[in-house]
Design a protein around this motif. Structure first.
Motif, PDB file in Angstrom:
ATOM      1  N   GLN A 172       8.646   6.668  -2.639  1.00 20.37           N
ATOM      2  CA  GLN A 172       8.359   5.374  -2.040  1.00 20.37           C
ATOM      3  C   GLN A 172       8.064   5.515  -0.546  1.00 20.37           C
ATOM      4  O   GLN A 172       8.796   6.186   0.175  1.00 20.37           O
TER       5      GLN A 172
ATOM      6  N   PHE B 130      17.498   2.290  -4.528  1.00 22.47           N
ATOM      7  CA  PHE B 130      16.471   3.110  -5.155  1.00 22.47           C
ATOM      8  C   PHE B 130      17.067   4.446  -5.560  1.00 22.47           C
ATOM      9  O   PHE B 130      18.051   4.899  -4.985  1.00 22.47           O
TER      10      PHE B 130
ATOM     11  N   GLY C 161      -4.888   1.285  -0.302  1.00 21.00           N
ATOM     12  CA  GLY C 161      -4.703   0.163  -1.214  1.00 21.00           C
ATOM     13  C   GLY C 161      -3.303   0.062  -1.783  1.00 21.00           C
ATOM     14  O   GLY C 161      -3.074  -0.662  -2.741  1.00 21.00           O
TER      15      GLY C 161
ATOM     16  N   VAL D 293       0.753  -0.979  -1.499  1.00 22.48           N
ATOM     17  CA  VAL D 293       1.594  -1.958  -0.810  1.00 22.48           C
ATOM     18  C   VAL D 293       2.780  -1.227  -0.190  1.00 22.48           C
ATOM     19  O   VAL D 293       3.470  -0.457  -0.864  1.00 22.48           O
TER      20      VAL D 293
ATOM     21  N   VAL E 290       2.929   2.192  -7.869  1.00 23.76           N
ATOM     22  CA  VAL E 290       3.439   0.874  -7.500  1.00 23.76           C
ATOM     23  C   VAL E 290       4.569   1.070  -6.501  1.00 23.76           C
ATOM     24  O   VAL E 290       5.201   2.131  -6.451  1.00 23.76           O
ATOM     25  N   SER E 291       4.822   0.040  -5.717  1.00 22.42           N
ATOM     26  CA  SER E 291       5.943   0.071  -4.769  1.00 22.42           C
ATOM     27  C   SER E 291       7.119  -0.651  -5.403  1.00 22.42           C
ATOM     28  O   SER E 291       6.969  -1.770  -5.881  1.00 22.42           O
ATOM     29  N   LEU E 292       8.272   0.001  -5.387  1.00 27.09           N
ATOM     30  CA  LEU E 292       9.453  -0.604  -5.993  1.00 27.09           C
ATOM     31  C   LEU E 292       9.952  -1.766  -5.144  1.00 27.09           C
ATOM     32  O   LEU E 292       9.848  -1.743  -3.910  1.00 27.09           O
ATOM     33  N   LEU E 293      10.527  -2.759  -5.822  1.00 31.10           N
ATOM     34  CA  LEU E 293      11.131  -3.888  -5.127  1.00 31.10           C
ATOM     35  C   LEU E 293      12.622  -3.875  -5.424  1.00 31.10           C
ATOM     36  O   LEU E 293      13.015  -3.760  -6.589  1.00 31.10           O
TER      37      LEU E 293
ATOM     38  N   MET F 270      10.568  -5.428 -14.338  1.00 34.96           N
ATOM     39  CA  MET F 270       9.625  -5.461 -13.221  1.00 34.96           C
ATOM     40  C   MET F 270       9.348  -4.043 -12.760  1.00 34.96           C
ATOM     41  O   MET F 270      10.254  -3.312 -12.386  1.00 34.96           O
TER      42      MET F 270
ATOM     43  N   ILE G  90       5.291  -3.515  -7.134  1.00 31.81           N
ATOM     44  CA  ILE G  90       4.283  -4.347  -6.479  1.00 31.81           C
ATOM     45  C   ILE G  90       3.059  -3.487  -6.195  1.00 31.81           C
ATOM     46  O   ILE G  90       3.174  -2.323  -5.787  1.00 31.81           O
ATOM     47  N   THR G  91       1.895  -4.092  -6.418  1.00 34.85           N
ATOM     48  CA  THR G  91       0.660  -3.398  -6.075  1.00 34.85           C
ATOM     49  C   THR G  91      -0.249  -4.368  -5.332  1.00 34.85           C
ATOM     50  O   THR G  91       0.057  -5.555  -5.219  1.00 34.85           O
ATOM     51  N   ALA G  92      -1.349  -3.835  -4.816  1.00 36.85           N
ATOM     52  CA  ALA G  92      -2.294  -4.688  -4.097  1.00 36.85           C
ATOM     53  C   ALA G  92      -3.430  -5.071  -5.034  1.00 36.85           C
ATOM     54  O   ALA G  92      -3.951  -4.226  -5.772  1.00 36.85           O
TER      55      ALA G  92
ATOM     56  N   SER H 172      -0.366  -8.958  -2.318  1.00 37.09           N
ATOM     57  CA  SER H 172       0.664  -8.186  -2.996  1.00 37.09           C
ATOM     58  C   SER H 172       0.940  -8.839  -4.342  1.00 37.09           C
ATOM     59  O   SER H 172       1.293 -10.011  -4.401  1.00 37.09           O
TER      60      SER H 172
ATOM     61  N   ALA I 129       2.969  -8.685  -8.008  1.00 44.51           N
ATOM     62  CA  ALA I 129       4.085  -8.105  -8.754  1.00 44.51           C
ATOM     63  C   ALA I 129       3.601  -7.703 -10.145  1.00 44.51           C
ATOM     64  O   ALA I 129       2.852  -8.458 -10.781  1.00 44.51           O
TER      65      ALA I 129
ATOM     66  N   LEU J 286       1.256 -15.979  -9.579  1.00 42.41           N
ATOM     67  CA  LEU J 286       0.272 -14.943  -9.913  1.00 42.41           C
ATOM     68  C   LEU J 286       1.043 -13.655 -10.186  1.00 42.41           C
ATOM     69  O   LEU J 286       1.741 -13.145  -9.310  1.00 42.41           O
ATOM     70  N   LEU J 287       0.962 -13.151 -11.392  1.00 40.48           N
ATOM     71  CA  LEU J 287       1.678 -11.926 -11.755  1.00 40.48           C
ATOM     72  C   LEU J 287       0.751 -11.000 -12.530  1.00 40.48           C
ATOM     73  O   LEU J 287      -0.175 -11.456 -13.192  1.00 40.48           O
TER      74      LEU J 287
END
Lengths: 790, 206
Positions: free
Chosen positions: A530, A563, A625, A627, B76-79, B86, B89-91, B96, B98, B129-130
């Motif tokens: 991450q 995490f 691209g 996040v 993907v980025s973890l939340l 879940m 998160i991506t762009a 952003s 989910a 928006l998902l």
């Protein structure tokens, strides 16, 4: 219903409403008539009867007004649902407001009458088309809320109070369009009017987010710069286009030369095939006849060669083939075989390819240069556009001047750094809360004057990079409740607030907020797979694990976020981010990461509400691209320590200072904060008899100082205290990780559900209502201690 | 009545146009009069759906709620404090987004699926928006939604995550090659609303 814009006529009120209004107006006439004819004899019986009559009228008014305010609210809800502006709906608002104004004036509720008048004026403006719908809707909502508040106070206390109208007028001052609507002949706000004329027009931050954005004024010199940079940018377009064209031409040329090269390839293939075939044929010429013929041919060939050494043409097929003799050039010109022709073509083509490649390189370099110039100009233009939105802090400080001026105290606001600039929308969002904060602090004028004859209030502003630091200082004890007002606005701006006792012995509030919205300079860090962002402003320095004094608290970022950890790096030395220490805090905090990748300047935006998490202040999208989440490390630490033990897992614990055994055996330590001497003494006596170690604080600020000196196990907090009230202390606690494990019990005479709910939301662990018996107090303390031990 | 073949369907396709061209004038006007006097059949509701295979469970998602169908992102980025379904998160289109694992959410698996794979269906309902990550999608298909069976009438083999997450059951083949005697028609607006609610709850309570 007539869809044309109707002009308002009082007679268009419904018959019932008209009747009510007439009745209130007649009531006013009766009183005036009695006074005029001296029939109003002051006697105890008459005054009692009059008072009863007044109360009856008031009760009738409250009932009617409640219905009318509900009608206003319903009409507003309908307007918000409409997809277009419907003037008829505003006429409804105007009618109801007119009725309220008349009735309120009759029962001498002038505040409500004025608010209703504002609603009428705004309705007129929108039906005339002289105001943006979004502003009008905002004004209606604010005005109706003010009416509701005033009515509630009237119903509860018998008087409407001046605060609803005052707050409404402050809110309206946001949008200068309304300034003139506030002015009535009897209003003594001429000074405000003049000042409003001098100030550039401001807009509320909410309005700026709406597509119907009102106009704003900007510095003309900065607009000139923007125009200048834009023109320069436009001028650079031609060279960039030209360089692009040059590159395209060079590429085309290279392509055509490459095509020629490809065309030579079949010739090359056929030549090699011929050579192979010749070689084979030579090999196969083993028969006698062939050898004889070959020998004869060679003899003749050698003879021909001796005649002309420069004429030698290799024909197709074999040189020994008698049918294909060498061509005699009688002019002695050079004779080229096909192979020679091919070699020459190949050589030329290779040279052309080389040249074309060189041209492509040159054109590409030129294009890169032009693009860099273009990007530099874009950056300059962007900076100048961002500057457009910056205005001096004096626009905010003028509101603070007014807040101090309305106080009965003999104070003049001392200001430094008012020329520091910040984004208009940021200042707009802070103007009202800060002026309310100052008013709240100075509310108890009597107590202030008792403590000091020469109170001082000052504001000092500084800007460094994209951060503004604003100190609002008081030389004396002030009324509590300030933090409650500024907490939400500061959170929305991703700002921070702290407080400390200043050199004058009073309290100073230190606010830090961004200068402008836009890009944020961040540190890019990695944990496992991450990638995350940490704002520069949160990091004091990066250390390779305890280069300096070890921090008091050390965490791993993976643990803070929940995490998974990179298990392969367990034994590796990790970089540590030493966090910027809170001014009043004595603890150093460090956060370990797997790798620091570098820095970046990115546009960070808030996440959707359902994705927001504590400690995550936003997200940015990088050039790949992906996040990247932006972290709020102090908030992450605070939330983590509320749920976990302070010290992290083994492997790191050994390097941190540990509590001595004697320290661990101390009796539980309780801090009692109450401005009432008798209350403090009573609590101290009870707790001391129960063998607790107890310390006292006279006000909220002193309580915070003592908490930071030695964090107590439990804090008993009164709500109403000078400097910082109980709620302020609960809010302030979030800025100090060392206080995360402290349990808080409110002990107060405020018994309403609203207060209890607020205390719970701010993190209080218990709520005791005065007078509180000893058994309940001790039981509560013991329960909280058991939770801490558990 | 003429012997010319007559178009049977309401819709005019190429072959129907050919048949009409072959008619004589008298035949054509007779046919037109008959059609004009015919009481039209009830309009059958045919909605378009995309077929998804969620680990052997065939599902149909209304195309009208989808903004886009794109390949699942490689990273993907973890939340933090996120439900097990879940992914991160991506762009997408500069915002952003989910990403949720639709199979894990619907079928109730407690194991996190890891990175998104397969395809990503970007679904929207009002302001929500998902991105719905599905392993496999098929072609779009059109079904008669009036023929759906109520979910309660069939043993689904799992408990839906929320009430009305499944609009109905479509009995019939939707994709050749899939064992899909029944397909679940998902109520995406309800699912999105429930997902957002659970996301909010996990933020508060962990």
């Amino acid at each position: 219903m007539d869809e044309l814009v109707p002009s308002f006529d009082e007679n268009e009120l419904s018959p019932e409403d008209l009747e009510v209004l007439r009745a209130f107006e007649e009531k006013t006439d009766w009183v005036a008539s009695d006074i005029a004819t001296n029939n109003f004899a002051v006697s105890s019986e008459n005054s009692a009867a009059t008072e009863d009559s007044e109360l009856s009228w008031l009760a009738i008014f409250i009932t009617e007004a409640a219905e009318d305010v509900a009608k206003l609210r319903h009409a507003l809800n309908q307007i918000e649902l409409d997809t277009h502006v419907n003037p008829v709906r505003f006429t409804v608002l105007q009618r109801v407001a007119h009725k309220i104004r008349g009735a309120a004036g009759a029962v001498e509720c002038h505040g409500m009458a004025t608010i209703a008048q504002h609603i009428e004026l705004v309705s007129e403006k929108i039906t005339q088309g002289t105001i943006f719908p979004v502003l009008a809707l905002q004004a209606f909502n604010q005005a109706v809320s003010a009416l509701e508040s005033a009515l509630q106070q009237l119903a509860t206390n018998g008087t409407e109070g001046s605060l609803p109208l005052q707050e409404l007028e402050d809110q309206f001052n946001y949008v200068q369009t309304f300034v003139h609507t506030l002015k009535s002949p009897d209003d003594d706000t001429e000074a405000q009017h003049e000042e409003a004329d001098e100030e550039p027009v401001r807009t509320s931050s909410r309005a700026l987010q709406h597509p119907f954005m009102p106009f704003i004024r900007v510095d003309g010199r900065r607009v000139s710069k923007v125009i200048h940079y834009s023109e320069q940018l436009a001028e650079l377009r031609a060279p960039v286009a030209h360089a692009q064209e040059q590159l395209e031409n060079a590429l085309q040329e290279l392509q055509s030369v490459q095509a020629r090269l490809r065309q030579l390839q079949p010739q090359l293939s056929s030549i090699f095939i011929e050579q192979n075939a010749n070689a084979q044929r030579d090999d196969l010429s083993s028969s006698l006849a062939s050898r004889i013929l070959t020998q004869a041919h060679q003899t003749r060939h050698n003879g021909a060669r001796s005649e002309s050494t420069h004429s030698k043409i290799m024909t197709e097929g074999e040189p020994s083939d008698p049918a294909r003799s060498v061509f005699n050039d009688e002019l002695n010109m050079e004779r080229y075989s096909e192979q020679d022709m091919f070699i020459r073509s190949l050589t030329e083509t290779i040279a052309d390819v080389t040249m074309a490649s060189a041209r492509v390189d040159a054109a590409s370099t030129m294009l890169l240069m032009r693009q860099q110039e273009y990007m530099t100009q874009v950056a300059s233009l962007r900076s100048s556009v961002m500057l457009l939105r910056l205005v001096p802090l004096k626009t905010l400080i003028s509101r603070l001047h007014r807040a101090v001026a309305v106080s009965p105290l003999p104070i003049e606001l001392e200001v430094a750094g008012e020329d520091t600039e910040a984004d208009q929308s940021i200042l707009d969002s802070l103007a009202y809360p800060l002026s309310q904060m100052v008013r709240t602090c100075l509310a108890d004028a009597g107590a202030i004057l008792e403590s000091t004859a020469h109170p001082r209030v000052w504001v000092q502003a500084k800007g460094a990079g994209n951060e503004i630091t604003l100190e609002i200082g008081f030389s004396m004890n002030v009324n509590g409740g300030a933090l409650d007002i500024i907490r939400e606005p500061m959170l929305r701006l991703n700002g921070t607030y702290t407080l400390h006792r200043n050199a004058e012995g009073g309290i100073s509030f230190l606010l830090r907020f961004p200068r402008s919205h836009g890009t944020t300079q961040c540190l890019v860090v990695r944990i496992d797979q991450q990638i995350l962002l940490v704002p520069f402003s949160q990091v004091a320095r990066i250390e390779e694990h305890f280069e300096h004094k070890p921090p008091d608290q050390l965490y791993h970022l993976s643990d803070l976020l929940g995490f998974p950890r990179d298990t392969q790096l367990q034994s590796r030395i990790r970089p540590m981010l030493r966090l910027v220490r809170n001014a009043a805090s004595r603890r150093h905090t460090g956060v370990l990461v797997d790798e620091v990748l570098g820095e970046a300047e990115l546009v960070v935006k808030p996440l959707a509400p359902y994705l927001q998490r504590p400690g995550i202040s936003g997200a940015a999208i990088d050039g790949h691209g992906d996040v990247l989440l932006q972290l709020d490390l102090p908030e992450l630490v605070r939330v983590y320590t509320q749920h976990q033990n302070v010290y992290p897992q083994s492997g790191v614990t050994a390097e941190l200072p540990t509590e001595s055994a004697s320290a661990q055996a101390k009796p539980p330590y309780i801090l009692v904060a109450d401005d009432s001497v008798s209350q403090r003494r009573s609590l101290i006596q009870t707790l001391s008899h129960a063998h607790y170690r107890v310390i006292e604080a006279r006000d909220g600020l002193e309580a915070l100082e003592k908490m930071l000196e030695e964090p107590p196990d439990i804090c008993l907090l009164d709500i109403e205290m000078p400097n910082l009230n109980g709620f302020d202390l609960l809010s302030a606690r979030s800025g100090y990780p060392e206080l995360a494990n402290m349990k808080v019990a409110m002990i107060t005479s405020r018994s309403s559900d609203r207060h209890m709910q607020k205390a719970r939301e701010l993190g209080a662990n218990a709520y005791l209502i005065k007078p509180c018996n000893e058994a309940t107090l001790l039981e509560t303390v013991q329960t909280l201690l058991d939770r801490t031990a558990g | 009545m003429s012997d010319s073949p007559r178009p049977q369907d309401t819709f005019l396709y190429q072959e129907h146009a050919s048949l009409l061209e072959q008619m004589s004038d008298a035949e054509f006007w007779t046919y037109a009069a008959e059609r004009a006097q015919t009481v039209p059949a009830e309009q059958i509701a045919h909605d378009n759906f995309v077929v998804c295979d969620l680990h052997g469970c065939s599902c149909l998602i209304d195309l009208s709620v989808l903004r886009a169908v794109v390949p699942a992102p490689p990273r993907v980025s973890l939340l933090p404090l996120a439900p097990v379904w879940m992914l991160g998160i991506t762009a997408w289109s500069g915002i952003s987004l989910a990403i949720v694992d639709l199979a894990t959410y619907l079928l109730g698996s407690q194991q996190k699926s890891g990175y998104a794979s397969g395809m990503l269906l970007v679904a929207q309902h009002n302001e929500i928006l998902l991105g719905l990550s599905v392993p496999v999608i098929g072609m779009s298909t059109s079904i008669d939604t009036s023929r759906l069976l109520e979910p309660e009438k069939i043993n689904l083999g799992f408990v839906p995550p929320c009430h009305e997450a499944i609009k109905g059951i479509f009995m019939g083949d939707v994709v050749i090659g899939m064992d899909d005697s029944k397909s679940l028609v998902l109520n995406v607006p309800v699912i999105l609303t429930d997902m957002v609610q659970q996301l909010r709850m996990t933020a508060s309570y962990g």
